[in-house]
Design a protein around this motif. Structure first.
Motif, PDB file in Angstrom:
ATOM      1  N   LYS A 282      -3.458  41.036  -0.962  1.00 12.00           N
ATOM      2  CA  LYS A 282      -2.025  40.813  -1.174  1.00 12.00           C
ATOM      3  C   LYS A 282      -1.334  42.157  -1.312  1.00 12.00           C
ATOM      4  CE  LYS A 282      -0.626  39.062  -5.067  1.00 12.00           C
ATOM      5  NZ  LYS A 282      -0.309  38.147  -6.194  1.00 12.00           N
ATOM      6  N   LEU A 283      -0.040  42.162  -0.996  1.00 11.04           N
ATOM      7  CA  LEU A 283       0.809  43.339  -1.168  1.00 11.04           C
ATOM      8  C   LEU A 283       2.019  42.951  -2.015  1.00 11.04           C
ATOM      9  CD1 LEU A 283       1.789  46.251  -0.530  1.00 11.04           C
ATOM     10  CD2 LEU A 283       2.869  45.324   1.530  1.00 11.04           C
ATOM     11  N   ASN A 284       2.180  43.593  -3.143  1.00 15.57           N
ATOM     12  CA  ASN A 284       3.344  43.398  -4.005  1.00 15.57           C
ATOM     13  C   ASN A 284       4.234  44.633  -3.931  1.00 15.57           C
ATOM     14  OD1 ASN A 284       2.264  40.929  -4.880  1.00 15.57           O
ATOM     15  ND2 ASN A 284       1.212  41.889  -6.601  1.00 15.57           N
ATOM     16  N   TRP A 285       5.533  44.415  -3.888  1.00 14.97           N
ATOM     17  CA  TRP A 285       6.473  45.528  -3.888  1.00 14.97           C
ATOM     18  C   TRP A 285       7.649  45.197  -4.801  1.00 14.97           C
ATOM     19  CZ3 TRP A 285      11.525  44.730  -2.520  1.00 14.97           C
ATOM     20  CH2 TRP A 285      11.813  43.576  -1.778  1.00 14.97           C
ATOM     21  N   LYS A 286       8.221  46.226  -5.348  1.00 12.12           N
ATOM     22  CA  LYS A 286       9.406  46.082  -6.195  1.00 12.12           C
ATOM     23  C   LYS A 286      10.230  47.357  -6.122  1.00 12.12           C
ATOM     24  CE  LYS A 286       6.894  47.469 -10.405  1.00 12.12           C
ATOM     25  NZ  LYS A 286       6.560  47.082 -11.792  1.00 12.12           N
ATOM     26  N   LEU A 287      11.521  47.183  -6.262  1.00  7.91           N
ATOM     27  CA  LEU A 287      12.468  48.300  -6.249  1.00  7.91           C
ATOM     28  C   LEU A 287      13.027  48.456  -7.655  1.00  7.91           C
ATOM     29  CD1 LEU A 287      13.931  50.458  -4.578  1.00  7.91           C
ATOM     30  CD2 LEU A 287      15.753  48.787  -4.149  1.00  7.91           C
ATOM     31  N   GLU A 288      12.719  49.577  -8.269  1.00  8.24           N
ATOM     32  CA  GLU A 288      13.164  49.853  -9.632  1.00  8.24           C
ATOM     33  C   GLU A 288      14.395  50.750  -9.609  1.00  8.24           C
ATOM     34  OE1 GLU A 288       8.914  49.638 -12.053  1.00  8.24           O
ATOM     35  OE2 GLU A 288       9.901  51.566 -11.686  1.00  8.24           O
ATOM     36  N   GLU A 289      15.318  50.439 -10.493  1.00  8.04           N
ATOM     37  CA  GLU A 289      16.526  51.245 -10.661  1.00  8.04           C
ATOM     38  C   GLU A 289      16.460  51.937 -12.019  1.00  8.04           C
ATOM     39  OE1 GLU A 289      20.991  50.418  -9.409  1.00  8.04           O
ATOM     40  OE2 GLU A 289      20.533  49.435 -11.314  1.00  8.04           O
ATOM     41  N   ILE A 290      16.545  53.256 -12.000  1.00  6.36           N
ATOM     42  CA  ILE A 290      16.488  54.054 -13.227  1.00  6.36           C
ATOM     43  C   ILE A 290      17.870  54.628 -13.473  1.00  6.36           C
ATOM     44  CG2 ILE A 290      15.458  56.050 -14.345  1.00  6.36           C
ATOM     45  CD1 ILE A 290      13.593  54.383 -11.543  1.00  6.36           C
ATOM     46  N   ILE A 424      15.224  51.278 -17.243  1.00  4.02           N
ATOM     47  CA  ILE A 424      14.428  51.042 -16.043  1.00  4.02           C
ATOM     48  C   ILE A 424      14.317  49.535 -15.850  1.00  4.02           C
ATOM     49  CG2 ILE A 424      12.236  51.467 -14.887  1.00  4.02           C
ATOM     50  CD1 ILE A 424      11.781  53.821 -16.691  1.00  4.02           C
ATOM     51  N   ARG A 425      14.771  49.055 -14.734  1.00  6.09           N
ATOM     52  CA  ARG A 425      14.760  47.619 -14.454  1.00  6.09           C
ATOM     53  C   ARG A 425      14.437  47.387 -12.984  1.00  6.09           C
ATOM     54  NH1 ARG A 425      20.663  45.262 -13.217  1.00  6.09           N
ATOM     55  NH2 ARG A 425      21.560  47.057 -12.133  1.00  6.09           N
ATOM     56  N   VAL A 426      13.984  46.182 -12.696  1.00 10.33           N
ATOM     57  CA  VAL A 426      13.666  45.773 -11.333  1.00 10.33           C
ATOM     58  C   VAL A 426      14.874  45.042 -10.754  1.00 10.33           C
ATOM     59  CG1 VAL A 426      12.172  44.354  -9.893  1.00 10.33           C
ATOM     60  CG2 VAL A 426      11.207  45.638 -11.789  1.00 10.33           C
ATOM     61  N   ILE A 427      15.377  45.520  -9.646  1.00 11.08           N
ATOM     62  CA  ILE A 427      16.513  44.878  -9.011  1.00 11.08           C
ATOM     63  C   ILE A 427      16.108  44.032  -7.810  1.00 11.08           C
ATOM     64  CG2 ILE A 427      18.136  46.612  -9.820  1.00 11.08           C
ATOM     65  CD1 ILE A 427      17.961  47.991  -7.145  1.00 11.08           C
ATOM     66  N   LYS A 428      14.892  44.226  -7.298  1.00 10.37           N
ATOM     67  CA  LYS A 428      14.423  43.419  -6.175  1.00 10.37           C
ATOM     68  C   LYS A 428      12.910  43.525  -6.106  1.00 10.37           C
ATOM     69  CE  LYS A 428      15.038  40.741  -2.610  1.00 10.37           C
ATOM     70  NZ  LYS A 428      15.487  39.343  -2.779  1.00 10.37           N
ATOM     71  N   SER A 429      12.254  42.419  -5.778  1.00 10.99           N
ATOM     72  CA  SER A 429      10.794  42.398  -5.676  1.00 10.99           C
ATOM     73  C   SER A 429      10.378  41.361  -4.649  1.00 10.99           C
ATOM     74  CB  SER A 429      10.153  42.094  -7.038  1.00 10.99           C
ATOM     75  OG  SER A 429      10.547  40.819  -7.502  1.00 10.99           O
TER      76      SER A 429
END
Length: 672
Positions: A282-290, A424-429
């Motif tokens: 599996k491949l997991n991805w997420k875009l974090e905004e700092i 630091i939060r996740v805006i898209k995953s």
């Protein structure tokens, strides 16, 4: 009894109402009054602002941007008065008789035909609203309107600074222009609607209304400022995951846009050995905004702010800062008590080895360096336990390095300790469970092209109605389109780096590849091509384990003369046959229950779309010869024009008031 029923119902309705995010008007705010963007029926005049320049777009990073030109007109329209026109005709027909009228009578007669305007001022301001969690942890500072809002005047024009009479029925325009610096942060909403950066063009006019009393008009036009980093070449990054021999190569674009989708190419090599192999699951991805914001405070609460900073420093002493958040909806917060270093641009002729040395210096900010790590998962375990971690030396952008510079430190008016709050939060995953290609011949290779979808991200720059807003007047200013409050539908902010305001926003793309270990087990499946399988097995078993093997060690190099051009370190499929006949591709893997999470983190620049992508200093203006009939008129004709009576009379000098009885009032112009 009915009174108590109404009382409780009123209390319940008050509790059910949503709290307002707007801040009350500050008493010492010189730009916003209680009548901001409210029509004045007793004005007798109309104040308008028209923007003539295109939407403000800053191209390039702050250290390279040339800014944008901001220009327009301030128009003052004085409404005609029928009674004043009749009196004007009577005064014009009996001018010889009026010579004996006293000065006070002349002034009264003139003011009946003129509108007295005392002051008109235009200001271009920056407004930063601070809300939770980017405020100091004090109820006193939280409840102070001056601490939660910071207003900075960027430009000011004194359109009219002394009392002046404007004839009724006339129209007057004042041009203005300003070069917006390229270092300004773009219009953004940070984390939530309570914290935002916005710009306004505020115009205030003081005059005498129809009832003869002092009055004023206050209008504000929201101004959208956007920043765009031009698209360049894709960036390549190599990651190593010890203690395994697996290496990953990723190709990502240098910029990304909200409401878009971009591909990420990942190739993992050395995933296979003679005894075991790693199969991708599996491949997991997420875009974090700092987001890192410097807490603000007013002058009255400076002592309270210093006490709060000391208490916060004492409470977080010895705690390690978080590098990543827990997941969607689980933000984490860090606190810093020193100014972040500025990024210094390297020269084109600089040695790349020097850039690498700068990137690995202790002064580099650790949260901006892409990292690669491996995580081990045993069979039957519930969580992920870190096994090994290693920070990669090269950065994604070797032309920029985060080094401290004494001459580039932000200018600080005081020596107090700053307080930076970082969220630091996740805006898209997302995740992928299929779509990759695996080849276990030689040392093995896994290739995948993942589509990262950012279609759910909305930034302030996507607000088309606010971007194309170019005109406002004192009659239609109550329209909802001129709302000065930030929109709550915005869920992300583009990259910002502003040391003056202490606001920093950047994004990290985190990729996690889950691979499972399998033991090799031969099967009875025969290869497609009639090649001895024992020769293949002996060649692979006796092959050296180092990465840099020559093309002669590959099986099949003697069969195809063109294989000498395909030297990829002994990994991957054959470029002619595709290694379909390799026995290793026909073996069965027995899962051992051991899995690893190969984690990669990349710095991703989130920016607005560039449009035409041409800055104002790169445009070529037309010449007078190319304009033709629209060229400016010659100035020689101005002196030959007959003298016209003035439509504007100053009212602040007694010497000029003595001559008001000699002024011939012109016929008021018609408003179109």
């Amino acid at each position: 009894m009915p009174s108590f029923t109404r009382l409780f119902s009123g209390i319940s309705n008050a509790v059910k109402q949503e709290p307002s995010h707007s801040l009350p008007t500050r008493p010492n705010d010189p730009y916003h009054t209680d009548t901001i963007n409210k029509a004045n029926p007793l004005a007798g005049l109309k104040l308008s602002i028209q923007i003539e320049s295109p939407p403000l777009m800053l191209y390039g990073p702050p250290e390279h941007s040339s800014g944008a030109i901001f220009s327009g007109l301030v128009i003052l329209d004085v409404f005609p008065d029928q009674i004043g026109q009749l009196q004007n005709e009577g005064i014009a027909s009996s001018q010889s008789i009026q010579s004996t009228i006293s000065l006070s009578t002349a002034v009264t007669s003139i003011r009946q035909n003129y509108a007295e305007v005392r002051e008109v001022a235009l200001s271009f301001i920056q407004i930063i609203d601070y809300g939770k969690p980017f405020i100091a942890g004090s109820t006193t500072i939280d409840s102070c309107g001056e601490c939660r809002r910071k207003i900075t005047e960027l430009a000011h024009w004194d359109v009219l600074s002394r009392p002046t009479g404007f004839v009724k029925g006339s129209s007057h325009a004042f041009p203005f222009s300003h070069l917006v610096p390229g270092t300004l942060p773009a219009t953004s909403v940070l984390s939530n609607s309570l914290t935002s950066i916005r710009y306004e063009l505020v115009c205030k006019a003081r005059f005498i209304n129809k009832q003869g009393r002092p009055d004023h008009i206050n209008i504000a036009l929201p101004v959208m400022i956007r920043r765009s980093i031009l698209r360049g070449q894709d960036r390549n990054s190599l990651r190593v995951f010890p203690p395994t021999e697996v290496t990953a190569t990723a190709v990502i674009p240098n910029v990304a846009y909200p409401k878009s989708t971009f591909p990420v190419e990942i190739r993992m090599d050395n995933v296979c050995s003679p005894e075991r192999r790693w199969r991708m699951r599996k491949l997991n991805w997420k875009l974090e905004e700092i987001i890192r914001v410097r807490a603000n405070h007013c002058d009255n609460h400076q002592a309270k702010y210093a006490t709060t900073v000391e208490n916060t420093k004492r409470a977080h002493r010895g705690k390690k800062p978080h590098k990543n958040c827990g997941g969607p909806g689980k933000p984490v917060y860090n606190y810093y008590f020193e100014h972040p270093p500025r990024r210094q641009t390297t020269e084109e002729n600089e040695d790349p080895s020097d850039v690498t040395a700068q990137n690995t210096s202790p002064t580099a900010s650790p949260d901006l360096v892409p990292v690669a790590s491996t995580w081990s998962v045993q069979a039957g375990s519930e969580g992920l336990a870190p096994q090994a971690s290693q920070q990669s030396t090269p950065q994604m952008t070797p032309s920029l390095s985060t080094v401290a510079s004494n001459d580039l430190q932000p200018r600080q008016t005081t020596t107090e300790t700053p307080l930076y709050v970082e969220e630091i939060r996740v805006i898209k995953s997302g995740e992928l469970k299929s779509g990759w290609k695996s080849d276990f011949s030689n040392k093995g290779r896994i290739e995948i092209v993942a589509d990262i979808s950012l279609m759910d991200l909305i930034s302030m720059g996507l607000n088309v109605s606010l971007t194309n807003l170019s005109a406002i007047n004192s009659l239609n200013c109550e329209s909802p389109i001129f709302s000065l409050e930030p929109q709550s539908g915005v869920n992300c902010a583009c990259d910002i780096e502003d040391h003056e305001t202490g606001i920093f926003v950047h994004h990290n793309l985190v990729l996690e590849v889950i691979v499972a270990e399998e033991l090799m087990h031969a099967t009875n499946v025969q290869p497609i091509r009639s090649t001895p399988s024992s020769a293949y097995l002996s060649t692979i078993t006796n092959a050296p384990t180092q990465t840099g093997t020559s093309s002669q060690n590959r099986p099949g190099a003697t069969h195809h003369s063109t294989n000498a051009k395909h030297n990829d370190g002994g990994t991957g499929p054959d470029h002619v046959s595709g290694n379909r006949s390799d026995p290793l591709n026909h073996t069965t893997g027995i899962p051992t229950g051991v899995a690893r999470v190969l984690r990669m983190q990349f710095r991703l620049v989130l920016t607005e779309r560039s449009g035409l992508g041409v800055a104002w200093d790169d445009e070529v203006p037309p010449t007078y010869h190319t304009v033709g009939a629209l060229s400016p008129p010659p100035y020689d004709d101005v002196n030959s024009m007959p003298s016209q009576p003035s439509l504007v009379i100053p009212l602040d000098s007694s010497d000029q008031l003595d001559q008001l009885d000699q002024v011939v009032l012109p016929e008021p112009a018609r408003l179109h």
